[in-house]
Design an enzyme around this catalytic site. Structure first.
Site, PDB file in Angstrom:
ATOM      1  N   HIS A 205       0.806  -1.228   0.000  1.00 55.30           N
ATOM      2  CA  HIS A 205       0.000   0.000   0.000  1.00 55.30           C
ATOM      3  C   HIS A 205       0.835   1.272   0.000  1.00 55.30           C
ATOM      4  CE1 HIS A 205       0.960   0.054   4.283  1.00 55.30           C
ATOM      5  NE2 HIS A 205       0.710   1.333   4.222  1.00 55.30           N
TER       6      HIS A 205
HETATM    7  C1  UD1 Z   1      -2.036   5.611   5.393  1.00 54.23           C
HETATM    8  C2  UD1 Z   1      -0.744   6.165   5.988  1.00 54.23           C
HETATM    9  C3  UD1 Z   1       0.314   5.076   6.041  1.00 54.23           C
HETATM   10  C4  UD1 Z   1      -0.230   3.841   6.758  1.00 54.23           C
HETATM   11  C5  UD1 Z   1      -1.508   3.400   6.072  1.00 54.23           C
HETATM   12  C6  UD1 Z   1      -2.121   2.168   6.702  1.00 54.23           C
HETATM   13  C7  UD1 Z   1      -0.337   8.551   5.523  1.00 54.23           C
HETATM   14  C8  UD1 Z   1       0.500   9.497   4.776  1.00 54.23           C
HETATM   15  N1  UD1 Z   1      -0.203   7.254   5.199  1.00 54.23           N
HETATM   16  O1  UD1 Z   1      -1.771   5.263   4.034  1.00 54.23           O
HETATM   17  O2  UD1 Z   1       1.440   5.531   6.708  1.00 54.23           O
HETATM   18  O3  UD1 Z   1       0.732   2.813   6.707  1.00 54.23           O
HETATM   19  O4  UD1 Z   1      -2.452   4.479   6.124  1.00 54.23           O
HETATM   20  O5  UD1 Z   1      -3.102   1.612   5.866  1.00 54.23           O
HETATM   21  O6  UD1 Z   1      -1.081   8.965   6.391  1.00 54.23           O
HETATM   22  N2  UD1 Z   1      -8.874   4.495   0.756  1.00 54.23           N
HETATM   23  C9  UD1 Z   1     -10.119   3.910   0.663  1.00 54.23           C
HETATM   24  N3  UD1 Z   1     -10.775   3.638   1.830  1.00 54.23           N
HETATM   25  C10 UD1 Z   1     -10.273   3.942   3.051  1.00 54.23           C
HETATM   26  C11 UD1 Z   1      -9.004   4.558   3.128  1.00 54.23           C
HETATM   27  C12 UD1 Z   1      -8.312   4.823   1.963  1.00 54.23           C
HETATM   28  O7  UD1 Z   1     -10.608   3.613  -0.414  1.00 54.23           O
HETATM   29  O8  UD1 Z   1     -10.926   3.657   4.070  1.00 54.23           O
HETATM   30  C13 UD1 Z   1      -8.119   4.759  -0.506  1.00 54.23           C
HETATM   31  C14 UD1 Z   1      -8.446   6.090  -1.123  1.00 54.23           C
HETATM   32  O9  UD1 Z   1      -8.391   5.947  -2.509  1.00 54.23           O
HETATM   33  C15 UD1 Z   1      -7.299   6.955  -0.656  1.00 54.23           C
HETATM   34  C16 UD1 Z   1      -6.141   5.973  -0.650  1.00 54.23           C
HETATM   35  O10 UD1 Z   1      -6.739   4.745  -0.234  1.00 54.23           O
HETATM   36  O11 UD1 Z   1      -7.067   8.042  -1.477  1.00 54.23           O
HETATM   37  C17 UD1 Z   1      -5.026   6.343   0.277  1.00 54.23           C
HETATM   38  O12 UD1 Z   1      -5.505   6.512   1.616  1.00 54.23           O
HETATM   39  P1  UD1 Z   1      -4.694   7.407   2.672  1.00 54.23           P
HETATM   40  O13 UD1 Z   1      -5.371   7.368   3.979  1.00 54.23           O
HETATM   41  O14 UD1 Z   1      -4.389   8.732   2.108  1.00 54.23           O
HETATM   42  O15 UD1 Z   1      -3.305   6.677   2.805  1.00 54.23           O
HETATM   43  P2  UD1 Z   1      -2.931   5.125   2.977  1.00 54.23           P
HETATM   44  O16 UD1 Z   1      -2.315   4.681   1.703  1.00 54.23           O
HETATM   45  O17 UD1 Z   1      -4.034   4.308   3.534  1.00 54.23           O
END
Ligand code: UD1
Length: 360
Positions: A205
């Site tokens: 991820h």
């Molecule tokens: C975040 C953390 C990372 C952690 C990870 C655990 C930051 C910078 N990164 O990364 O350090 O290891 O969480 O999982 O804070 N999305 C969904 N549903 C959700 C959440 C996310 O569809 O419930 C998708 C969305 O398209 C979103 C993308 O995942 O844009 C990224 O989510 P985001 O929370 O920005 O970062 P993570 O990659 O989850």
């Protein structure tokens, strides 16, 4: 001893796992308000962790959802500032290295509310990782630095941070121990039709991999050539990008890749604990592999959990298929497995540090 009012701020999967242990310890003698930023919002990324880990229902949910780094962080800050101002806590507790950690740390420190950082001191020394920026900033704002490893203490020292630093062990080990005792992994294995040590467990991820078609291509290429089935629990961001890069069909059609949705905590540790090895770019899961004595192949060039590599349990291979394959081929389970993450009672140590600092 005074009863403290503590606001804990969480928002993403690994923070729920860490908070599970700390909430339990704090609430014995203190008042805790739990804030969920809403950074993770899907059932499989959030609610299921609260249910399984017995984390109290958040008192506030900021529902920020997904967005660019600045937008996500920026949207949280005024809401947190208002909440902290209204509630006047003795302390704000933040976890790890996500945008939620940064927003809460900044919002509290700017209005002179002490910040305690759980999992302080970790460094990858790669400033292209958004998490590295978050960690560095929050460590420099925190009054209490609750550090899981000796390497973390040394990292802080190298940046001139020596006050308020406490080596407390790793809270993820508390949670792992608490749940591992009651887990029968047979159910998960049966459910996913797997045999013990007959498969590799995989997660991807990290932005550096999931936003890069070159890296994803390399990882997929390696997975298709592995000698055992690969159970790949796909993060929503990775799924979205695989689709966008036109690779999802290939992954789903690959005979030895079993794509599954993001797994709950119990399924994660069951599938991880019974796997032949973990392939991941997650930080927390490198450690969880170590807790359960499972070899790890890390799909990154560096790690914050250097002990796992030094002890021979973890190999850093990036996203190059040849390196991934040769690392998997050379997997072993070293005989040495010391307690480098403490004794599974980090939450009590954290409580003790907090009480000594603010409650006496
Ligand atoms: C975040 C953390 C990372 C952690 C990870 C655990 C930051 C910078 N990164 O990364 O350090 O290891 O969480 O999982 O804070 N999305 C969904 N549903 C959700 C959440 C996310 O569809 O419930 C998708 C969305 O398209 C979103 C993308 O995942 O844009 C990224 O989510 P985001 O929370 O920005 O970062 P993570 O990659 O989850």
């Amino acid at each position: 001893m005074n009863r403290l009012k503590i606001i804990s701020v969480v928002g993403a999967r690994p923070q729920f796992i860490k908070a599970a242990a700390v909430c339990r310890a704090l609430r014995q003698d203190h008042d805790e308000l739990l804030v969920h930023s809403g950074q993770h919002y899907d059932y499989a990324m959030s609610d299921v962790f609260f249910e399984q880990l017995g984390i109290p229902k958040p008192d506030f949910n900021l529902a920020v959802g997904s967005g660019s780094h600045a937008r996500q962080t920026g949207e949280m800050m005024p809401m947190l500032e208002e909440l902290f101002t209204e509630q006047c806590p003795d302390l704000v507790l933040v976890y790890g290295d996500t945008n939620t950690t940064l927003a809460a740390g900044l919002a509290a420190a700017k209005i002179s509310i002490p910040v305690a950082h759980v999992e302080a001191g970790l460094r990858s020394f790669n400033r292209r990782m958004p998490e590295e920026i978050n960690r560095v900033v929050v460590d420099h704002l925190s009054e209490l630095l609750l550090v899981p490893t000796r390497a973390g203490v040394a990292n802080l020292q190298a940046e001139g941070i020596t006050e308020g630093v406490h080596l407390v062990g790793d809270v993820m080990l508390d949670t792992a121990r608490f749940f591992a005792e009651n887990i029968d992994s047979t159910a998960a294995l049966d459910n996913f039709e797997l045999e013990r040590e007959g498969y590799y467990f995989a997660t991807v991820h990290r932005a550096g991999n999931s936003d890069s078609s070159v890296n994803l291509e390399g990882i997929v290429e390696a997975f298709t050539q592995l000698d055992k089935p690969v159970v790949w629990a796909i993060h929503p961001r990775t799924r979205k990008n695989l689709k966008e890069f036109g690779m999802l069909e290939r992954v789903e059609a690959a005979e030895n890749i079993k794509v599954i949705d993001p797994t709950s905590y119990i399924d994660t540790i069951s599938l991880l604990g019974s796997s032949a090895a973990l392939l991941t770019d997650s930080g927390g899961m490198q450690k969880e592999a170590y807790f359960f004595g499972v070899p790890c192949v890390t799909l990154r060039e560096e790690t914050e959990w250097v002990e796992t590599v030094e002890l021979g349990w973890n190999q850093l291979v990036g996203a190059d298929p040849r390196r991934i394959l040769s690392a998997v081929a050379s997997i072993s389970r070293p005989s040495l497995h010391p307690n480098v993450y403490g004794d599974g009672r980090a939450a009590d140590a954290i409580l003790d540090v907090i009480e000594r600092a603010y409650a006496d």
